[in-house]
Design an enzyme around this catalytic site. Structure first.
Site, PDB file in Angstrom:
ATOM      1  N   GLY A 283      30.004  41.729  41.909  1.00 23.69           N
ATOM      2  CA  GLY A 283      29.230  41.450  40.705  1.00 23.69           C
ATOM      3  C   GLY A 283      29.590  40.097  40.112  1.00 23.69           C
ATOM      4  O   GLY A 283      29.830  39.121  40.831  1.00 23.69           O
ATOM      5  N   SER A 284      29.678  40.046  38.790  1.00 23.03           N
ATOM      6  CA  SER A 284      29.777  38.762  38.089  1.00 23.03           C
ATOM      7  C   SER A 284      31.061  37.982  38.337  1.00 23.03           C
ATOM      8  O   SER A 284      31.098  36.764  38.099  1.00 23.03           O
ATOM      9  CB  SER A 284      29.594  38.981  36.584  1.00 23.03           C
ATOM     10  OG  SER A 284      28.290  39.447  36.320  1.00 23.03           O
ATOM     11  N   THR A 285      32.130  38.635  38.805  1.00 23.64           N
ATOM     12  CA  THR A 285      33.345  37.866  39.097  1.00 23.64           C
ATOM     13  C   THR A 285      33.099  36.898  40.252  1.00 23.64           C
ATOM     14  O   THR A 285      33.843  35.926  40.421  1.00 23.64           O
ATOM     15  CB  THR A 285      34.527  38.791  39.451  1.00 23.64           C
ATOM     16  OG1 THR A 285      34.153  39.658  40.530  1.00 23.64           O
ATOM     17  CG2 THR A 285      34.939  39.627  38.255  1.00 23.64           C
ATOM     18  N   PHE A 286      32.023  37.132  41.027  1.00 22.07           N
ATOM     19  CA  PHE A 286      31.698  36.268  42.158  1.00 22.07           C
ATOM     20  C   PHE A 286      30.954  35.011  41.709  1.00 22.07           C
ATOM     21  O   PHE A 286      30.740  34.094  42.503  1.00 22.07           O
ATOM     22  CB  PHE A 286      30.836  37.043  43.164  1.00 22.07           C
ATOM     23  CG  PHE A 286      30.860  36.489  44.564  1.00 22.07           C
ATOM     24  CD1 PHE A 286      31.983  36.595  45.353  1.00 22.07           C
ATOM     25  CD2 PHE A 286      29.743  35.869  45.100  1.00 22.07           C
ATOM     26  CE1 PHE A 286      32.008  36.095  46.653  1.00 22.07           C
ATOM     27  CE2 PHE A 286      29.745  35.366  46.390  1.00 22.07           C
ATOM     28  CZ  PHE A 286      30.887  35.484  47.167  1.00 22.07           C
TER      29      PHE A 286
END
Length: 573
Positions: A283-286
């Site tokens: 998700g958004s950590t990528f």
């Protein structure tokens, strides 16, 4: 009577002469032959059990040691009254008498009754002087901290062979080749009291292993991970703490866990080191990939504007939405507010090839090289296999599979100024004499310019500030730089994204300007809340706060600013 006396005397004389001649033959003419035969019958080779080396934490505290025990065996042909013997032994070693009886009745000359029993228990059996029952000294592996760092340390089998974790990976160092000693035994195989003088009696030790793990930090991390795992009724949870400059793992834990002193009673799911084996869509950590790539390529600046007011964007015929509508956002705000729309626009500006290039630069799709067994590489498809929507999905952390350690390593590269590090858990291997025979040297590779890393670090600071998605990850007194992640899980039944199963995460480093620790917290399938800033952020905060205090790291506001704040608190002005 006189005749009988002469006959008896003659017989005794001839008998005595025969004995003398036999003794002369044995002692003078054939002495060496009989001496060698006696040694062969009386002296036996015995394998000296090897004691595995000790496993220490980075401060020299013992995490794996050895205990002297005894194993009980029997010669079934020598046992008298097997039923009574089985019952007598069962009372003293807490084993079912029928199990012992089956071993006593076996059709063999040797059979183990129980391996590696506490010496206090075996002594009580020795006192019974049971015929056909014997005892052999053995070494048992023991972990004094119980389940602490269980997924790192691993465990051994009954023969002290390493099966998982460090015990398996460094087995060749922890053990040493068995040596043999010679002992005197009588006809029944018992060791004679003076046999030790002829034995090579010495302790055979393996090499000691020193970990990068800090027991104190490990305890802090596990205590808070436990609380979160229970609070959110999660399916599983993982946390890793690392030195962002060297790659040294300071703490690593997973839930569920197990007691390494009793691994046989743990399910495979409890023993799995999810930090390196389990892959998930991040998700958004990528979003760190698209963000840093655009900065590095000069496509954006922190104040570059992106129109996200529609609340969605269409990519390859698929509409991808933001959780909350935003207006026009700067590049910095796209990361701060974790806008899907803004990030996808950044990804589109990069194009497939450049986005993929940076994904590989950060090491995704490949193993990190950590010195633990079972690491997964995750997967990232090459652009030739992407669909029309892939560039949008991958930019926001979908259609890729990563491990928690891979994500943490990516953020460590921002913390340390642009270097990709190789994580490791063993600092060095030391011989029993104290000589270092192996040492792990940090391995780093520049993947970003220092300018890009520093710019993105400043942006990550805003994530835990007002307007960011992780206010609850902020640490009192020390600035945190990091990123939240909230990713939907694939429903195995529908093969589509689940509407109620998520992975919530937070990854970051602290103190932001002079990082001492980089850390990731991943909670799988939390109940009640789903957002990374709400579920994982507070866990990061608690672990980081306690760890900074434990490491005696000063507050960012400990200088003049801190004194001013203290003065205001005291005076009320």
């Amino acid at each position: 009577m006189k005749k009988r006396a002469i006959i008896l005397s003659t017989a005794i004389t001839f008998g005595f002469i025969a004995v003398v001649f036999r003794l002369v033959d044995i002692m003078l003419f054939n002495h060496e032959w009989f001496s060698e035969r006696a040694k062969f019958q009386q002296i036996r080779k015995e394998i000296i059990p090897v004691k595995r080396g000790i496993i220490f934490d980075r401060r020299g505290r013992e995490l794996a040691i050895n205990l002297d025990t005894e194993s009980i065996y029997c010669d079934p042909s020598e046992v008298i009254s097997p039923n009574k013997v089985a019952f007598a032994i069962s009372e003293r070693i807490n084993q079912k008498p029928e199990i012992i009886l089956a071993k006593l009745n076996a059709d063999k000359k040797f059979n183990w009754i129980e391996r590696k029993v506490n010496i206090e228990y075996t002594q009580s059996i020795k006192d019974l002087k049971l015929r056909g029952i014997g005892f052999a000294p053995e070494v048992k592996r023991y972990y004094p901290k119980g389940s602490l760092a269980s997924h790192i340390i691993g465990f051994v089998n009954v023969d002290n062979d390493g099966l998982e974790g460090i015990e398996q990976k460094y087995d060749k160092y922890l053990t040493s080749r068995s040596e043999k000693a010679y002992v005197f035994r009588d006809a029944k195989g018992n060791v004679l009291s003076d046999g030790q003088s002829f034995s090579l009696s010495k302790e055979v030790m393996g090499n000691n292993v020193v970990l990068t793990i800090d027991e104190g930090l490990q305890y802090i991390l596990e205590k808070n991970l436990d609380a979160a795992y229970l609070q959110w009724h999660a399916a599983s949870a993982t946390a890793i703490m690392m030195d962002p400059y060297t790659g040294e793992i300071l703490a690593m834990a997973n839930r569920p866990t197990f007691d390494i002193n009793d691994p046989s009673n743990a399910a495979p799911s409890q023993r799995r080191n999810r930090a390196i084996t389990d892959c998930y869509e991040p998700g958004s950590t990528f979003k760190i990939i698209a963000g840093t790539a655009a900065l590095e390529e000069g496509l954006v600046k922190p104040d570059t504007r992106f129109d996200c007011s529609a609340g969605y964007i269409e990519v390859g015929g698929k509409r991808i939405k933001d959780p909350h509508k935003h207006g026009v956002l700067s590049f910095k705000e796209v990361i701060q507010k974790s806008s899907n729309v803004g990030t996808i626009k950044i990804g589109l500006s990069l194009g497939r090839e450049r986005l993929y290039e940076y994904i590989k630069r950060f090491g995704f799709g490949e193993k990190t090289g950590i010195d633990l067994t079972g690491e997964a590489s995750g997967w990232v498809y090459s652009p030739s296999k992407w669909s029309g929507t892939s560039i949008g999905a991958i930019s926001i952390g979908q259609e890729v599979a990563v491990t928690p350690l891979q994500i943490l390593r990516a953020y460590a590269s921002i913390a340390n100024g642009g270097f990709l590090v190789r994580p490791y858990v063993v600092s060095k291997v030391v011989s029993p004499e104290g000589n270092t025979i192996y040492k792990t040297n940090p391995e780093t590779k520049r993947i970003l310019s220092e300018k890009t890393a520093n710019l993105f670090r400043e942006i990550l600071k805003t994530v835990t500030e007002e307007g960011g998605t992780a206010l609850e990850a902020a640490v009192d007194g020390n600035q945190v730089a990091g990123k939240t992640g909230t990713a939907q899980l694939i429903d195995p039944k529908t093969k589509r994204y689940s509407k109620d199963k998520y992975v919530s995460s937070f990854v970051g480093f602290v103190p932001a300007d002079k990082p001492r620790i980089a850390m990731i917290v991943v909670i799988h399938e939390p109940k009640g809340q789903i957002y990374g800033g709400v579920v994982a952020g507070p866990v990061f905060k608690r672990i980081a706060s306690e760890s900074l205090s434990y490491l005696s790291i000063p507050r960012d506001d400990s200088g003049e600013k801190g004194l001013l704040m203290i003065s205001k608190n005291v005076t009320g002005k």
